[in-house]
Design a protein around this motif. Sequence first.
Motif, mmCIF file in Angstrom:
data_model
loop_
_atom_site.group_PDB
_atom_site.id
_atom_site.type_symbol
_atom_site.label_atom_id
_atom_site.label_comp_id
_atom_site.label_asym_id
_atom_site.label_seq_id
_atom_site.Cartn_x
_atom_site.Cartn_y
_atom_site.Cartn_z
ATOM 1 N N TYR A 99 -4.953 -0.025 -11.827
ATOM 2 C CA TYR A 99 -5.305 1.184 -11.093
ATOM 3 C C TYR A 99 -6.888 1.860 -11.633
ATOM 4 N N TRP A 100 -6.435 1.953 -13.201
ATOM 5 C CA TRP A 100 -7.827 2.584 -13.820
ATOM 6 C C TRP A 100 -9.028 1.719 -13.389
ATOM 7 N N LEU A 101 -9.097 0.521 -13.572
ATOM 8 C CA LEU A 101 -9.981 -0.507 -13.472
ATOM 9 C C LEU A 101 -10.703 -0.341 -12.033
ATOM 10 N N MET A 102 -9.944 -0.232 -10.987
ATOM 11 C CA MET A 102 -10.166 0.113 -9.634
ATOM 12 C C MET A 102 -11.066 1.346 -9.696
ATOM 13 N N GLY A 103 -10.356 2.309 -10.126
ATOM 14 C CA GLY A 103 -10.907 3.681 -10.225
ATOM 15 C C GLY A 103 -12.103 3.604 -10.920
ATOM 16 N N ALA A 104 -12.554 2.908 -11.939
ATOM 17 C CA ALA A 104 -13.671 2.679 -12.426
ATOM 18 C C ALA A 104 -14.935 1.977 -11.587
ATOM 19 N N ARG A 105 -14.495 1.495 -10.751
ATOM 20 C CA ARG A 105 -15.202 0.738 -9.705
ATOM 21 C C ARG A 105 -16.047 1.566 -8.580
ATOM 22 N N SER A 106 -15.288 2.752 -8.213
ATOM 23 C CA SER A 106 -16.176 3.251 -7.179
ATOM 24 C C SER A 106 -15.462 4.932 -6.993
ATOM 25 N N ASN A 107 -15.984 5.847 -6.809
ATOM 26 C CA ASN A 107 -15.178 7.103 -6.247
ATOM 27 C C ASN A 107 -15.080 7.430 -4.907
ATOM 28 N N SER A 108 -15.688 6.359 -4.037
ATOM 29 C CA SER A 108 -15.508 6.426 -2.637
ATOM 30 C C SER A 108 -14.145 6.246 -1.958
ATOM 31 N N PRO A 109 -13.438 7.117 -1.380
ATOM 32 C CA PRO A 109 -12.130 6.765 -0.691
ATOM 33 C C PRO A 109 -12.203 5.309 0.087
ATOM 34 N N ALA A 110 -13.299 5.185 0.921
ATOM 35 C CA ALA A 110 -13.133 4.035 1.627
ATOM 36 C C ALA A 110 -13.398 2.760 0.828
ATOM 37 N N VAL A 111 -13.853 2.637 -0.185
ATOM 38 C CA VAL A 111 -14.179 1.686 -1.090
ATOM 39 C C VAL A 111 -12.729 1.657 -1.932
ATOM 40 N N ALA A 112 -12.199 2.406 -2.205
ATOM 41 C CA ALA A 112 -11.080 2.457 -2.961
ATOM 42 C C ALA A 112 -9.953 2.066 -2.237
ATOM 43 N N ALA A 113 -9.837 2.415 -0.934
ATOM 44 C CA ALA A 113 -8.917 1.881 -0.029
ATOM 45 C C ALA A 113 -8.895 0.229 -0.010
ATOM 46 N N ILE A 114 -10.211 -0.295 -0.119
ATOM 47 C CA ILE A 114 -10.442 -1.617 0.041
ATOM 48 C C ILE A 114 -10.021 -2.498 -1.277
ATOM 49 N N LEU A 115 -10.133 -1.707 -2.430
ATOM 50 C CA LEU A 115 -9.825 -2.205 -3.842
ATOM 51 C C LEU A 115 -8.112 -2.285 -3.837
ATOM 52 N N VAL A 116 -7.762 -1.041 -3.274
ATOM 53 C CA VAL A 116 -6.316 -0.849 -3.512
ATOM 54 C C VAL A 116 -5.595 -1.803 -2.253
ATOM 55 N N GLY A 117 -6.162 -2.182 -1.220
ATOM 56 C CA GLY A 117 -5.547 -3.121 -0.361
ATOM 57 C C GLY A 117 -5.712 -4.436 -0.767
ATOM 58 N N ALA A 118 -6.714 -4.809 -1.556
ATOM 59 C CA ALA A 118 -6.950 -6.125 -2.165
ATOM 60 C C ALA A 118 -5.701 -6.255 -3.450
ATOM 61 N N PRO A 146 -8.809 -1.141 7.067
ATOM 62 C CA PRO A 146 -9.595 -0.520 8.175
ATOM 63 C C PRO A 146 -9.015 0.464 8.824
ATOM 64 N N ILE A 147 -7.855 0.417 9.020
ATOM 65 C CA ILE A 147 -6.956 1.432 9.886
ATOM 66 C C ILE A 147 -6.969 2.873 9.107
ATOM 67 N N PHE A 148 -6.902 2.433 7.649
ATOM 68 C CA PHE A 148 -6.934 3.879 6.827
ATOM 69 C C PHE A 148 -8.347 4.500 6.862
ATOM 70 N N ASP A 149 -9.390 3.719 6.835
ATOM 71 C CA ASP A 149 -10.612 4.286 6.979
ATOM 72 C C ASP A 149 -11.014 4.891 8.314
ATOM 73 N N ARG A 150 -10.216 4.815 9.519
ATOM 74 C CA ARG A 150 -10.303 5.234 10.815
ATOM 75 C C ARG A 150 -9.574 6.399 11.064
ATOM 76 N N VAL A 151 -7.924 6.430 10.335
ATOM 77 C CA VAL A 151 -7.207 7.450 10.681
ATOM 78 C C VAL A 151 -6.773 8.255 9.269
ATOM 79 N N GLY A 152 -7.286 7.697 8.293
ATOM 80 C CA GLY A 152 -7.018 8.642 6.919
ATOM 81 C C GLY A 152 -5.520 8.736 6.342
ATOM 82 N N PRO A 153 -5.270 9.131 5.199
ATOM 83 C CA PRO A 153 -3.872 9.020 4.601
ATOM 84 C C PRO A 153 -2.851 9.415 5.219
#
Length: 472
Positions: free
Chosen positions: A381-400, A89-96
């Motif tokens: 990482y490739w499987l996660m990238g295959a799920r979505s192109n959205s940075p917000a969703v990608a941050a959730i997947l990488v967080g998981a 959630p912090i990433f989604d608000r403040v960015g990389p």
Amino acid sequence: MQDKSVNVADDPVRPQESGGRPRSMLYQLYTHSWAQIVLISFICFCCPGMYNALTGMGGSGQVDSKVAANANVALLSATAATALFVVGPIFDRVGPRVCLLLGGWTYPLYSGSLLCFNATGNGAFVIAAGAILGIGASFLWVAQGAIMTTYVAEHQKGRAIAAFWIIFNLGGGVGSLASFGINYHSTSGTVSDGTYIALLIIMAFGWFLGLFICPPASVRLAQLQPTPESEKNWRHVLNVTVHTLMDWRIICMIPLFFTANVFYSYQQNIVNGMAFNIRTRSLNSALYWMAQMAGGLIMGLLLDMPKLSRPARAKVGWVFLVVTGMAIWGGGYAFQKWLDRRVADGHKQDIDYKESGLSVGPIFLYIFYGSFDAFWQSYCYWLMGARSNSPAVAAILVGAYKTFQAAGGAMAWRINALEKPWMTQFAMDWGLCMGALVIAIPSVLAVTTTSSTEGELNAQAAKEMVEEDKER
């Protein structure tokens, strides 16, 4: 190589400077998606890459591996507790950029704690620094994963992962080679102060490089969809997180995530740490991370094969992991039986790379272990990238991913610190890897030809949930 990036002058997000002047060529180069991929790769070269050089030597270069093992337990436990529901959630608000600056300084702190341990024997400081590093690593890896999986077009994601993995693991290789040179004549079994000082300086430089990371809205890629400011509220982020993680395809991937670092404790503290002397451990560490460079390249090219559809590439990658995993871990079983007999005869931490009759087979096994780690994580990482192109969703997947990866690693490091039988640790690692691949089959079979709208659909569904709550 095709590139779906667009000129800044045509960018609908930030087309021009005030006054109507087009962006400079330097700015266009700086904000190019591949420039940002390379930059985050060099940041990881300096920070986690140098950390890997330390841990890869077995016991972080110390004779007593218990302190390093307990520090890793603290580190991974802190990462597991923060990566998903705190850092995401912090990433989604403040960015990389802010996330990298919040997390990067914890790497030189950890190296400094080991330097202090060399002088004072203060193990509590090392463990505390490991816990702080766990939180910092959450910030760094969530930012890194979001950049790597969303800043390039779908047909280039395998290459982006490969490029990152090569540069990042070059850090571990270079750091380990430096340690090999510094400790070449050492007979103490512990690396010198100079090793920790050199790595501390490089880590601090990596932290500084975080200043130059662009926000997603500035990156020149047409498909990139930044989260609107109006949607950046904690309830919305929580809804998107829950909606994303409750997908059965993600649930089937969780064992892959959990197992991603579970074998590090066995490989680093037992295979490398208990069989070889200090200079050979440093050399092995360099070879391990260099093998990861080759492994990342192989898997990246495999997952970007232009003649195969994306669903076919998902299946090919899975079969490749099963075949290489069985072969490498099968060789590891033979090695562990040999090591048990050798230690029973009184031989421990004494194999030198110059003794070719003893060292060649174990060294090559350690190299293959490094390659397999790259195969595994690149595929995740490739499987996660295959799920979505959205940075917000990608941050959730990488967080998981980092949460479950850290949980598995913490479990394994704790078992290592409790000094469970080496063969037990080996069997646990092999079994978890093969079992995770079996459970992941539904997710592999569900990979689609494109995921250009899935992230947006997730965000829209969560938005509708919020609106329904407001109406009530």
